[in-house]
Design a protein around this motif. Sequence first.
Motif, PDB file in Angstrom:
ATOM      1  N   GLU A   1      45.623  47.706  36.726  1.00 25.70           N
ATOM      2  CA  GLU A   1      46.734  47.713  37.693  1.00 25.70           C
ATOM      3  C   GLU A   1      46.355  48.492  38.946  1.00 25.70           C
ATOM      4  O   GLU A   1      46.688  48.104  40.064  1.00 25.70           O
ATOM      5  CB  GLU A   1      47.993  48.314  37.057  1.00 25.70           C
ATOM      6  N   GLU A   2      45.615  49.566  38.759  1.00 27.94           N
ATOM      7  CA  GLU A   2      45.177  50.378  39.889  1.00 27.94           C
ATOM      8  C   GLU A   2      44.231  49.586  40.788  1.00 27.94           C
ATOM      9  O   GLU A   2      44.355  49.593  42.006  1.00 27.94           O
ATOM     10  CB  GLU A   2      44.502  51.644  39.367  1.00 27.94           C
ATOM     11  N   ARG A   3      43.281  48.883  40.167  1.00 34.11           N
ATOM     12  CA  ARG A   3      42.360  48.051  40.942  1.00 34.11           C
ATOM     13  C   ARG A   3      43.115  46.935  41.659  1.00 34.11           C
ATOM     14  O   ARG A   3      42.828  46.616  42.814  1.00 34.11           O
ATOM     15  CB  ARG A   3      41.293  47.454  40.022  1.00 34.11           C
ATOM     16  N   LEU A   4      44.068  46.337  40.981  1.00 32.00           N
ATOM     17  CA  LEU A   4      44.868  45.262  41.573  1.00 32.00           C
ATOM     18  C   LEU A   4      45.670  45.792  42.765  1.00 32.00           C
ATOM     19  O   LEU A   4      45.749  45.131  43.808  1.00 32.00           O
ATOM     20  CB  LEU A   4      45.801  44.660  40.516  1.00 32.00           C
ATOM     21  N   ASN A   5      46.225  46.985  42.657  1.00 31.91           N
ATOM     22  CA  ASN A   5      46.966  47.599  43.767  1.00 31.91           C
ATOM     23  C   ASN A   5      46.052  47.880  44.950  1.00 31.91           C
ATOM     24  O   ASN A   5      46.411  47.637  46.100  1.00 31.91           O
ATOM     25  CB  ASN A   5      47.650  48.895  43.325  1.00 31.91           C
ATOM     26  N   LYS A   6      44.830  48.360  44.678  1.00 34.81           N
ATOM     27  CA  LYS A   6      43.870  48.599  45.752  1.00 34.81           C
ATOM     28  C   LYS A   6      43.504  47.296  46.444  1.00 34.81           C
ATOM     29  O   LYS A   6      43.407  47.218  47.662  1.00 34.81           O
ATOM     30  CB  LYS A   6      42.600  49.276  45.216  1.00 34.81           C
ATOM     31  N   LEU A   7      43.299  46.260  45.644  1.00 31.23           N
ATOM     32  CA  LEU A   7      42.947  44.958  46.195  1.00 31.23           C
ATOM     33  C   LEU A   7      44.089  44.401  47.044  1.00 31.23           C
ATOM     34  O   LEU A   7      43.868  43.872  48.139  1.00 31.23           O
ATOM     35  CB  LEU A   7      42.594  43.992  45.046  1.00 31.23           C
ATOM     36  N   MET A   8      45.320  44.509  46.590  1.00 35.51           N
ATOM     37  CA  MET A   8      46.486  44.020  47.334  1.00 35.51           C
ATOM     38  C   MET A   8      46.675  44.820  48.628  1.00 35.51           C
ATOM     39  O   MET A   8      46.997  44.261  49.670  1.00 35.51           O
ATOM     40  CB  MET A   8      47.755  44.094  46.476  1.00 35.51           C
ATOM     41  N   THR A   9      46.427  46.121  48.559  1.00 36.08           N
ATOM     42  CA  THR A   9      46.545  46.954  49.754  1.00 36.08           C
ATOM     43  C   THR A   9      45.518  46.531  50.796  1.00 36.08           C
ATOM     44  O   THR A   9      45.828  46.393  51.978  1.00 36.08           O
ATOM     45  CB  THR A   9      46.361  48.437  49.390  1.00 36.08           C
ATOM     46  N   ALA A  10      44.300  46.283  50.362  1.00 36.63           N
ATOM     47  CA  ALA A  10      43.256  45.838  51.287  1.00 36.63           C
ATOM     48  C   ALA A  10      43.618  44.468  51.864  1.00 36.63           C
ATOM     49  O   ALA A  10      43.422  44.207  53.061  1.00 36.63           O
ATOM     50  CB  ALA A  10      41.910  45.780  50.581  1.00 36.63           C
TER      51      ALA A  10
END
Length: 150
Positions: free
Chosen positions: A9-18
């Motif tokens: 979920e953390e990686r997915l949030n970073k990806l969505m933020t980018a």
Amino acid sequence: MKIQKSRKEERLNKLMTAFYDYIGECHIDNICAETENLKEEIDKIEIPETLDERVYRYINSVKGRKSRQRFIAKFRNTSSRVAVILLALLFSLITLTLSVEAFRVHIYNLFFTDHKEFSNAKTMEISDENNAISGWSDYYFPAYIPEFLH
């Protein structure tokens, strides 16, 4: 398992933020390009000088109305204070006049004495020979007319 899920979920949030950052930058680039095109079109348009004059006159009229409103507000505030002070002075004068005999006599003398020079009205008859305006024999007119009014 929970640790893996939270990392995912953390990686997915970073990806969505980018991704959202990239979308924002592209949108800003589009807006900048659009404003450059519009700026060229705006520079081509000729604005008449009369429009500037009308806008300046309107701005001055609005400033004048605002200053007039401020003056009226100050005048109302000041006049109400002056009215209260004058009313207090009037009541104190009336109280003194009615309670003290010496003041009463002076006030009555002020009203009832005859000042011949200032309290009498004099009338004069002017003959037709001295009549400055011919044809005005049945009308009242001033006996003396200053030079600048001739």
